[in-house]
Design a protein around this motif. Structure first.
Motif, PDB file in Angstrom:
ATOM      1  N   THR A   1      24.078  23.251  50.187  1.00  0.00           N
ATOM      2  CA  THR A   1      25.282  23.973  49.765  1.00  0.00           C
ATOM      3  C   THR A   1      26.044  23.197  48.680  1.00  0.00           C
ATOM      4  OG1 THR A   1      26.606  23.026  51.543  1.00  0.00           O
ATOM      5  CG2 THR A   1      25.587  25.169  51.965  1.00  0.00           C
TER       6      THR A   1
ATOM      7  N   PRO B   1      24.894  23.838  44.040  1.00  0.00           N
ATOM      8  CA  PRO B   1      25.470  24.631  42.937  1.00  0.00           C
ATOM      9  C   PRO B   1      26.429  23.828  42.060  1.00  0.00           C
ATOM     10  CG  PRO B   1      25.547  25.883  44.955  1.00  0.00           C
ATOM     11  CD  PRO B   1      25.136  24.493  45.332  1.00  0.00           C
ATOM     12  N   LEU B   2      26.908  22.662  42.556  1.00  0.00           N
ATOM     13  CA  LEU B   2      27.761  21.822  41.719  1.00  0.00           C
ATOM     14  C   LEU B   2      27.045  21.473  40.419  1.00  0.00           C
ATOM     15  CD1 LEU B   2      29.241  19.340  44.366  1.00  0.00           C
ATOM     16  CD2 LEU B   2      30.405  21.253  43.275  1.00  0.00           C
TER      17      LEU B   2
ATOM     18  N   LEU C   1      23.698  29.558  40.790  1.00  0.00           N
ATOM     19  CA  LEU C   1      25.076  29.916  40.451  1.00  0.00           C
ATOM     20  C   LEU C   1      25.226  30.101  38.944  1.00  0.00           C
ATOM     21  CD1 LEU C   1      28.018  30.399  41.088  1.00  0.00           C
ATOM     22  CD2 LEU C   1      28.370  27.930  41.200  1.00  0.00           C
TER      23      LEU C   1
ATOM     24  N   ALA D   1      33.906  44.467  35.695  1.00  0.00           N
ATOM     25  CA  ALA D   1      34.584  43.865  36.832  1.00  0.00           C
ATOM     26  C   ALA D   1      33.949  44.275  38.161  1.00  0.00           C
ATOM     27  CB  ALA D   1      36.063  44.253  36.825  1.00  0.00           C
TER      28      ALA D   1
ATOM     29  N   LEU E   1      31.317  41.979  39.730  1.00  0.00           N
ATOM     30  CA  LEU E   1      31.599  40.601  40.132  1.00  0.00           C
ATOM     31  C   LEU E   1      31.390  40.376  41.625  1.00  0.00           C
ATOM     32  CD1 LEU E   1      34.789  40.027  37.984  1.00  0.00           C
ATOM     33  CD2 LEU E   1      32.726  38.622  37.903  1.00  0.00           C
ATOM     34  N   ILE E   2      32.062  41.201  42.447  1.00  0.00           N
ATOM     35  CA  ILE E   2      32.011  40.953  43.891  1.00  0.00           C
ATOM     36  C   ILE E   2      30.595  41.096  44.442  1.00  0.00           C
ATOM     37  CG2 ILE E   2      32.743  41.896  46.139  1.00  0.00           C
ATOM     38  CD1 ILE E   2      35.522  41.996  45.139  1.00  0.00           C
TER      39      ILE E   2
ATOM     40  N   TYR F   1      28.457  37.917  43.308  1.00  0.00           N
ATOM     41  CA  TYR F   1      28.766  36.656  43.985  1.00  0.00           C
ATOM     42  C   TYR F   1      28.478  36.761  45.482  1.00  0.00           C
ATOM     43  CZ  TYR F   1      30.820  34.381  39.914  1.00  0.00           C
ATOM     44  OH  TYR F   1      30.998  33.786  38.704  1.00  0.00           O
TER      45      TYR F   1
ATOM     46  N   LEU G   1      24.923  36.117  46.102  1.00  0.00           N
ATOM     47  CA  LEU G   1      24.614  34.687  46.047  1.00  0.00           C
ATOM     48  C   LEU G   1      25.019  33.992  47.351  1.00  0.00           C
ATOM     49  CD1 LEU G   1      23.501  32.442  44.267  1.00  0.00           C
ATOM     50  CD2 LEU G   1      25.809  32.093  43.365  1.00  0.00           C
ATOM     51  N   LEU G   2      26.198  34.368  47.877  1.00  0.00           N
ATOM     52  CA  LEU G   2      26.634  33.791  49.154  1.00  0.00           C
ATOM     53  C   LEU G   2      25.625  34.116  50.252  1.00  0.00           C
ATOM     54  CD1 LEU G   2      30.486  34.510  49.119  1.00  0.00           C
ATOM     55  CD2 LEU G   2      29.405  32.266  49.139  1.00  0.00           C
TER      56      LEU G   2
ATOM     57  N   LEU H   1      31.571  25.829  46.155  1.00  0.00           N
ATOM     58  CA  LEU H   1      31.781  26.233  44.755  1.00  0.00           C
ATOM     59  C   LEU H   1      31.603  27.743  44.597  1.00  0.00           C
ATOM     60  CD1 LEU H   1      32.350  25.449  41.851  1.00  0.00           C
ATOM     61  CD2 LEU H   1      29.920  24.966  41.559  1.00  0.00           C
ATOM     62  N   VAL H   2      30.590  28.292  45.274  1.00  0.00           N
ATOM     63  CA  VAL H   2      30.373  29.741  45.178  1.00  0.00           C
ATOM     64  C   VAL H   2      31.526  30.483  45.846  1.00  0.00           C
ATOM     65  CG1 VAL H   2      28.795  31.641  45.671  1.00  0.00           C
ATOM     66  CG2 VAL H   2      27.883  29.387  45.120  1.00  0.00           C
ATOM     67  N   GLN H   3      32.008  29.948  46.974  1.00  0.00           N
ATOM     68  CA  GLN H   3      33.184  30.552  47.622  1.00  0.00           C
ATOM     69  C   GLN H   3      34.360  30.575  46.652  1.00  0.00           C
ATOM     70  OE1 GLN H   3      33.875  28.122  51.066  1.00  0.00           O
ATOM     71  NE2 GLN H   3      31.791  28.412  51.796  1.00  0.00           N
TER      72      GLN H   3
ATOM     73  N   TYR I   1      34.377  30.465  43.349  1.00  0.00           N
ATOM     74  CA  TYR I   1      34.143  31.453  42.282  1.00  0.00           C
ATOM     75  C   TYR I   1      34.326  32.863  42.814  1.00  0.00           C
ATOM     76  CZ  TYR I   1      32.249  28.084  38.894  1.00  0.00           C
ATOM     77  OH  TYR I   1      32.093  27.074  38.010  1.00  0.00           O
ATOM     78  N   PHE I   2      33.837  33.068  44.024  1.00  0.00           N
ATOM     79  CA  PHE I   2      33.979  34.394  44.628  1.00  0.00           C
ATOM     80  C   PHE I   2      35.457  34.780  44.696  1.00  0.00           C
ATOM     81  CE2 PHE I   2      34.471  37.199  48.327  1.00  0.00           C
ATOM     82  CZ  PHE I   2      33.567  38.202  48.010  1.00  0.00           C
TER      83      PHE I   2
ATOM     84  N   PHE J   1      37.034  34.478  40.591  1.00  0.00           N
ATOM     85  CA  PHE J   1      36.545  35.464  39.625  1.00  0.00           C
ATOM     86  C   PHE J   1      36.443  36.853  40.242  1.00  0.00           C
ATOM     87  CE2 PHE J   1      34.575  31.572  37.734  1.00  0.00           C
ATOM     88  CZ  PHE J   1      35.345  31.570  36.578  1.00  0.00           C
ATOM     89  N   ALA J   2      35.796  36.948  41.433  1.00  0.00           N
ATOM     90  CA  ALA J   2      35.499  38.272  41.980  1.00  0.00           C
ATOM     91  C   ALA J   2      36.733  38.904  42.640  1.00  0.00           C
ATOM     92  CB  ALA J   2      34.344  38.171  42.974  1.00  0.00           C
ATOM     93  N   VAL J   3      37.271  38.235  43.664  1.00  0.00           N
ATOM     94  CA  VAL J   3      38.452  38.803  44.324  1.00  0.00           C
ATOM     95  C   VAL J   3      39.637  38.790  43.366  1.00  0.00           C
ATOM     96  CG1 VAL J   3      39.984  38.631  46.311  1.00  0.00           C
ATOM     97  CG2 VAL J   3      37.586  37.990  46.549  1.00  0.00           C
TER      98      VAL J   3
ATOM     99  N   SER K   1      39.679  39.345  40.321  1.00  0.00           N
ATOM    100  CA  SER K   1      39.633  40.449  39.358  1.00  0.00           C
ATOM    101  C   SER K   1      40.283  41.714  39.919  1.00  0.00           C
ATOM    102  CB  SER K   1      38.183  40.735  38.971  1.00  0.00           C
ATOM    103  OG  SER K   1      37.499  41.332  40.055  1.00  0.00           O
TER     104      SER K   1
END
Lengths: 249, 228, 249
Positions: free
Chosen positions: B166, B169-170, B180, B193, B196-197, B200, B203-204, C84-86, C88-89, C92-94, C96
């Motif tokens: 985890t 991705p850094l 990522l 837009a 986006l959700i 991501y 990916l999660l 990091l993905v959290q 960005y989520f 960027f995502a929420v 937006s």
């Protein structure tokens, strides 16, 4: 059986069954204790003695049977737990004092927090009880700073401070070093002599004989025999009782 | 924009992101191998009775354990040579490989602590018993103590791997094109837009599906070894 | 005094160690503001993550229903996906979907800035670890304490509140210190969404002043210091709450 005082039992268990998984701990327990009586429950390990005590204040819910405490039906699922535990105190084998509270707080906290009694009255009562247990100077100590015998006497004061009608003593000397057993037993005896109804599970046969008015012998989840201590110890009727007493006396 | 077409878009980008995820897995596997190897030495070093070895091992362990992963990553990215010369031939060190080295440092330090903890959890009486039987310290360590440590080290080692995967991705921050970074590229090229959700979130989910079973197995093993 | 520092720093520069933050006012200010931002992140996220941890552990300690399942799902999700993905989520995502305001000259400004998103993401992240920490701390409290409280008339909630939770907290310190060190380290991840914390400003400084090596070492030293302070504070709290005779560690 002891039919003559059936009607005025303060605590009564009728046909109480309890199983933990497939293991039946209680298989139809019948037991009655009158007000002011001191009842000792003896019997081999695993015979369900402690479970009997724990059903009386509802810590262990039963599968069948009826438990009555005065006008409270303990086995009623809608029983008022606060009222029940106000009237039944309990002292544990491992003391179970709260290590993050001082001795005085341990004794006084439940009447203040649960029964909502005024702090001043409760603390005065608590100090008197501690004095009765010869623990006045330990009021502000933490339980961890006390010996086992002192902790157990605090636990007795804690139970008394709720001003219950019955106190359950669950092998209160079993975790103690031998030299402390006496001080705790004399504290229990003092509570009994002051007229408190006591039900105690114990391995101390001599204490049962001297302090109790009535002895119950349990084996494999039933009360096998009961009687006045003198007669009970001198002349046991049931072969299981005889065998047990031969072993421990 | 309808629901189905967003779903189709995510699906279209999925192979692209999954290839990037392959790089996350590759970096994590290499880093756990390197880190575990180095961590064994550091951990044994920490228990050494030779003062210099013990001191250096403890210092290195504390340093890499308390430094942020991202800072160690920056060290390896910026301060490591971009190419190395081995017997006359010049090899470029790609940034993903430098990042892998950056990840293996905290892994080594954490594993060093796992080793030290496992050795420390063996009752002292066993060392004494072995000494009484004439075993030397190193023979005792390798033939008596360490074999018992393996099962104790396995669950925390798996947790460490879960932490490592985890953290990978850094590497996207320092320009490694892993999952990522590829997700960000996909999001930018779609430029909407509503994308986006789901992107991501995908990916999660990807990371969750990979890591969660490892955590579960680790917990199950821990419970099992504890009762034995 | 300050002048002395400046002189010393300039001498260091002459010998090849270029610490601009010690003699250049602009770099110094940037660096201090970055450090302040990092400290703010650590303090705020520590506060909120402990709150989340306590709330989650309370739910897990008292219920087995859908609320407990929700907490478990939250913990599993956060712990098994990259921070990091959290981040960005959220950013960027929420982000937006969040309303956009206007600043003084009419430019669009998001209502929730990157610093706030960093606090949210980091608090949720560290909070999940704290739930586990407090849950296992509470799990380490022997059941007899709760039982003693129940026997004194406490409800399950009150027994948790007054007895089990305060004792469980004392089993949680070692693991909590660990989590908060991890949180301190994790604040660097806010760099990725442009929060001007220590790593971010250090990066700016070494890009402008070309002193990468020096700045990295300074930054590393500061992080080691910060984690050291966190460990020290937790250690102090732990010692302050230590109880006589109550076995922790």
């Amino acid at each position: 059986m002891r039919t003559e005082i059936e009607g005025r039992d303060l605590v009564s268990l009728k046909g109480v069954h309890k199983a933990f998984g497939s293991f039946e701990v209680l298989r139809g327990v019948e037991l009655g204790v009158a007000k002011g009586e001191v009842a000792a429950i003896i019997g081999p390990s695993g015979s369900g003695k402690s479970t009997i005590l724990r059903t009386i204040n509802g810590l262990t819910p039963v599968d069948h049977g009826v438990i009555q405490l005065g006008d409270i039906t303990v086995t009623d699922p809608k029983v008022d737990k606060v009222a029940l535990r106000h009237r039944v105190g309990m002292v544990f084998q491992q003391y179970n004092l709260f290590p993050h509270k001082t001795v005085l707080e341990n004794v006084a906290m439940a009447p203040i927090q649960v029964l909502k009694e005024p702090r001043k009255d409760v603390e005065e009562r608590a100090r008197n009880l501690l004095a009765g247990m010869r623990l006045t100077e330990k009021a502000l100590a933490y339980p961890g700073e006390l010996s086992g015998g002192q902790q157990q006497r605090v636990a007795i004061a804690r139970a008394l401070c709720m001003q219950p009608e019955v106190i359950l003593f669950d092998e209160v000397t079993a975790a103690l070093d031998p030299e402390m057993v006496k001080e705790v037993l004399s504290a229990v005896r003092k509570v009994a002599e002051d007229g408190m109804t006591c039900i105690l599970v114990t391995h101390e046969m001599r204490f049962a004989r001297e302090a109790a008015n009535r002895v119950f012998f349990t084996d494999k989840g039933v009360i096998v025999e009961q009687g006045e201590p003198k007669a009970f110890f001198a002349n046991p009727q049931d072969p299981r009782t005889k065998e047990f007493l031969d072993k421990v006396l | 924009m309808s629901e189905t077409s967003i779903f189709a878009d995510v699906l279209r980008w999925l192979p692209f992101v999954l290839w990037g995820f392959g790089l996350n897995v590759l970096m994590s596997v290499l880093a756990i191998v390197l880190g575990t190897g180095a961590g064994v030495f550091l951990g044994l070093g920490q228990t050494s009775h030779i003062r210099l070895v013990g001191g250096v091992s403890r210092l290195a362990t504390q340093l890499f354990r308390n430094a942020p992963w991202l800072v160690l990553l920056f060290y390896c990215i910026f301060l490591m040579p971009y190419s190395i010369v081995i017997s006359g031939a010049t090899y470029n060190v790609p940034s993903w490989l430098r990042a892998t080295l950056g990840f293996s440092l905290p892994v080594a330090a954490n594993f060093s602590e796992i080793v030290r903890g496992a050795i420390g959890s063996i009752p002292k009486g066993q060392w004494e018993a072995a000494e009484a039987l004439g075993y030397s310290r190193s023979v005792t360590l390798f033939r008596i103590i360490l074999p018992q440590c393996i099962t104790r080290m396995l669950p925390p080692w798996m947790n460490l791997y879960a932490l490592l995967i985890t953290a990978t991705p850094l590497a996207s921050i320092v320009g490694v094109e892993e999952a990522l970074a590829r997700t960000q590229a996909a999001v930018q090229s779609e430029a909407q837009a509503s994308f986006l959700i789901p992107m991501y979130a995908t990916l999660l989910v990807m990371f969750f599906l990979y890591t969660y079973p490892i955590s579960r197995i680790s917990n199950a093993l821990e419970r099992r070894f504890r009762t034995v | 005094m300050l002048e002395l520092f400046r002189q010393f720093a300039l001498e260091l520069k002459a010998s090849g160690i270029n610490l601009t933050i010690l003699y250049d006012a602009f770099d110094f200010e940037r660096f201090v503001s970055g450090l302040a931002t990092t400290c703010a992140l650590v303090v705020l996220c520590t506060f909120f993550s402990i709150l989340i941890g306590a709330a989650g552990a309370t739910v897990l300690g008292l219920s087995r229903g859908p609320a407990a399942m929700l907490v478990c799902a939250y913990v599993a999700l956060i712990r098994n996906t990259p921070l990091l993905v959290q981040m960005y989520f959220f950013y960027f995502a929420v982000g937006s979907l969040m309303p956009v305001g206007q600043n003084a000259i009419g430019l669009p400004v998001p209502m929730i800035g990157n610093f706030t998103w960093a606090v949210i993401a980091l608090s949720l992240y560290a909070g999940a670890f704290n739930v586990e920490t407090f849950r296992s701390g509470i799990g380490a409290v022997h059941g007899s304490y709760e039982e003693a409280a129940l026997a004194l008339g406490y409800s399950r909630f009150k027994a948790f509140r007054y007895v089990v939770a305060p004792l469980g907290l004392r089993f949680s310190f070692a693991s909590l210190a660990n989590n908060l060190v991890d949180l301190t380290k994790a604040t660097t991840v806010a760099y990725a969404i442009g929060v001007a914390e220590l790593l971010y400003v250090s990066n700016q400084i070494w890009s402008d002043s070309l002193n990468t090596f020096e700045m990295m070492n300074v930054m590393l030293a500061i992080y080691l210091l910060l984690t050291g302070i966190v460990v020290w504070i937790i250690g102090r709290a732990q010692r302050a709450m230590r109880l006589p005779g109550f076995g922790v560690n």
